[in-house]
Write an enzyme that holds these catalytic residues in place. Structure first.
Site, PDB file in Angstrom:
ATOM      1  N   PHE A  47       9.289  -6.892  -3.647  1.00  0.00           N
ATOM      2  CA  PHE A  47       8.419  -5.734  -3.434  1.00  0.00           C
ATOM      3  C   PHE A  47       6.957  -6.133  -3.553  1.00  0.00           C
ATOM      4  O   PHE A  47       6.571  -6.852  -4.490  1.00  0.00           O
ATOM      5  CB  PHE A  47       8.687  -4.650  -4.488  1.00  0.00           C
ATOM      6  CG  PHE A  47       9.950  -3.876  -4.292  1.00  0.00           C
ATOM      7  CD1 PHE A  47       9.975  -2.745  -3.488  1.00  0.00           C
ATOM      8  CD2 PHE A  47      11.119  -4.259  -4.925  1.00  0.00           C
ATOM      9  CE1 PHE A  47      11.145  -2.015  -3.318  1.00  0.00           C
ATOM     10  CE2 PHE A  47      12.296  -3.545  -4.764  1.00  0.00           C
ATOM     11  CZ  PHE A  47      12.301  -2.411  -3.955  1.00  0.00           C
ATOM     12  N   ASP A  48       6.148  -5.642  -2.630  1.00  0.00           N
ATOM     13  CA  ASP A  48       4.708  -5.619  -2.865  1.00  0.00           C
ATOM     14  C   ASP A  48       4.441  -4.540  -3.916  1.00  0.00           C
ATOM     15  O   ASP A  48       5.273  -3.658  -4.127  1.00  0.00           O
ATOM     16  CB  ASP A  48       3.986  -5.296  -1.555  1.00  0.00           C
ATOM     17  CG  ASP A  48       2.498  -5.065  -1.753  1.00  0.00           C
ATOM     18  OD1 ASP A  48       1.840  -5.925  -2.360  1.00  0.00           O
ATOM     19  OD2 ASP A  48       2.005  -3.997  -1.330  1.00  0.00           O
ATOM     20  N   LYS A  49       3.284  -4.614  -4.568  1.00  0.00           N
ATOM     21  CA  LYS A  49       2.990  -3.623  -5.607  1.00  0.00           C
ATOM     22  C   LYS A  49       2.257  -2.406  -5.040  1.00  0.00           C
ATOM     23  O   LYS A  49       2.819  -1.318  -4.954  1.00  0.00           O
ATOM     24  CB  LYS A  49       2.161  -4.235  -6.742  1.00  0.00           C
ATOM     25  CG  LYS A  49       1.882  -3.230  -7.886  1.00  0.00           C
ATOM     26  CD  LYS A  49       0.984  -3.824  -8.947  1.00  0.00           C
ATOM     27  CE  LYS A  49      -0.477  -3.807  -8.540  1.00  0.00           C
ATOM     28  NZ  LYS A  49      -1.043  -2.431  -8.475  1.00  0.00           N
ATOM     29  N   THR A  50       1.007  -2.596  -4.653  1.00  0.00           N
ATOM     30  CA  THR A  50       0.156  -1.468  -4.274  1.00  0.00           C
ATOM     31  C   THR A  50       0.636  -0.808  -2.987  1.00  0.00           C
ATOM     32  O   THR A  50       0.755  -1.454  -1.949  1.00  0.00           O
ATOM     33  CB  THR A  50      -1.306  -1.934  -4.098  1.00  0.00           C
ATOM     34  OG1 THR A  50      -1.742  -2.571  -5.294  1.00  0.00           O
ATOM     35  CG2 THR A  50      -2.214  -0.756  -3.787  1.00  0.00           C
ATOM     36  N   VAL A 246       9.709  -5.956   1.001  1.00  0.00           N
ATOM     37  CA  VAL A 246       9.288  -4.565   1.196  1.00  0.00           C
ATOM     38  C   VAL A 246       7.770  -4.505   1.053  1.00  0.00           C
ATOM     39  O   VAL A 246       7.225  -4.922   0.027  1.00  0.00           O
ATOM     40  CB  VAL A 246       9.942  -3.625   0.159  1.00  0.00           C
ATOM     41  CG1 VAL A 246       9.643  -2.172   0.506  1.00  0.00           C
ATOM     42  CG2 VAL A 246      11.437  -3.859   0.074  1.00  0.00           C
TER      43      VAL A 246
END
Length: 351
Positions: A47-50, A246
């Site tokens: 996963f990307d965060k922001t 993602v």
């Protein structure tokens, strides 16, 4: 005629179309059967965060001025540079300046510095806004800003510095909220058979650790440039097997393209992310990802069932017809019935 393979031919397309239709009803756009099949074998989800694990609408929490700068001037300058950027953090800074009624001057020579920040010429002078790494590359002394950076990062906030090549003018801290469904989505992925859930971010170590702990992911990697995310995808693929990425932004697109399955946040994501992704979450609901993976695995299982059923029936009919145990009409009826069985079994995926 009894050897006609209609049921065998229909085994795959019926199941694939039914599964893709089911996914579309749930707000998941799957761009083809190949991606549906690839999703069934995933071992790791990155996963990307922001904008992905977090809502992507951060708020400015702190404006710390340094070197005798004025708060209003600092925020106005930061908003001027960020007004040309598409990053969620930039939107938060511009929004804060407008809320406080500050004038945002025009800029020229704007340049987004991927993974680092941005720069632009404001009122004839070149200014920068971005991470610690950006100003380290510019050889700007960070002694005065370091203490504030550490404090804000330990609070789980994303801190960006504003300055020029002579020094730092101030630090602006921005905080984002974890998506309400993120924790349950991570648990759902584990129930779906995913071996490791990982967060990748360009943010600092402190902020990354705080978000990772809240989300409950297995691992996290911080301070990553887009090319670092691509390398991380390759490393996890070597370690575990098939990998999904993602993301929602331009910075995530290379990693999404490298992964076996790219999953784009449809509503909050950029056009580049949508174009790159193999799956798209049209409602930005992370709980749809475990559903998509479970659906893909049911689809592969359904296809195997259809193929097996079609082969068994053909394997019975051909020898039976050759030795005269079955006439033409009953043989044809049984053959056609096998096709109906395959279609009915495939359509179960609509539920």
């Amino acid at each position: 005629m009894v050897s006609c393979s209609c049921g065998l031919v229909l085994s795959v397309p019926v199941s694939v179309v039914a599964a893709i239709t089911n996914a579309a009803r749930k707000g998941i756009l799957i761009k083809g059967g190949a991606y549906l099949e690839a999703a069934a074998g995933l071992k790791v989800v990155l996963f990307d965060k922001t904008g992905t694990l977090t809502i992507g609408r951060p708020q400015v929490t702190d404006v710390v001025v340094l070197n005798s700068a004025q708060r209003g001037e600092l925020l106005s300058l930061a908003a001027a540079i960020e007004s040309r950027s598409e990053h969620p953090l930039a939107d938060a800074i511009v929004r804060k300046a407008k809320e406080e009624g500050l004038a945002v001057p025009g800029v020229v020579e704007f340049e987004a510095m991927t993974g680092l920040g941005a720069r632009a010429r404001v009122n004839g002078e070149l200014y920068y806004i971005g991470s610690r790494r950006l100003f380290q590359e510019l050889s700007v002394p960070l002694t005065e800003a370091e203490r504030e950076l550490s404090r804000l990062e330990n609070e789980g906030k994303t801190a960006v510095m504003v300055g020029n090549e002579r020094g730092i003018l101030g630090v602006i801290a921005v905080a984002d909220q974890l998506r309400p469904e993120a924790v349950e989505a991570v648990k759902g992925l584990r129930r779906a058979g995913i071996k490791s859930v990982v967060m990748l971010t360009g943010d600092n170590e402190g902020t990354a650790r705080a978000i990772a702990e809240c989300a409950g992911v297995d691992e996290y990697k911080a301070q990553l440039l887009p090319e670092d995310k691509v390398e991380a995808v390759k490393q996890f693929r070597l370690k575990y097997g098939k990998v999904a990425m993602v993301g929602d932004g331009v910075n995530d697109a290379p990693a999404m393209a490298t992964a076996d399955v790219g999953i784009a946040m449809g509503a909050a994501g950029t056009d580049v992310a949508m174009e790159t992704g193999d799956l798209a979450l049209m409602s930005d609901d992370l709980s749809r990802i475990p559903y998509a993976l479970q659906l893909s695995r049911r689809s592969v299982s359904n296809i195997k069932q259809n193929i097996a059923a079609a082969l068994v029936i053909v394997a019975f009919l051909v020898p039976a017809a050759l030795v005269g145990l079955i006439d033409l009409v009953p043989g044809l009826l049984i053959n056609e019935a096998s096709m109906l069985i395959v279609i009915a079994n495939g359509l179960r995926l609509l539920r």
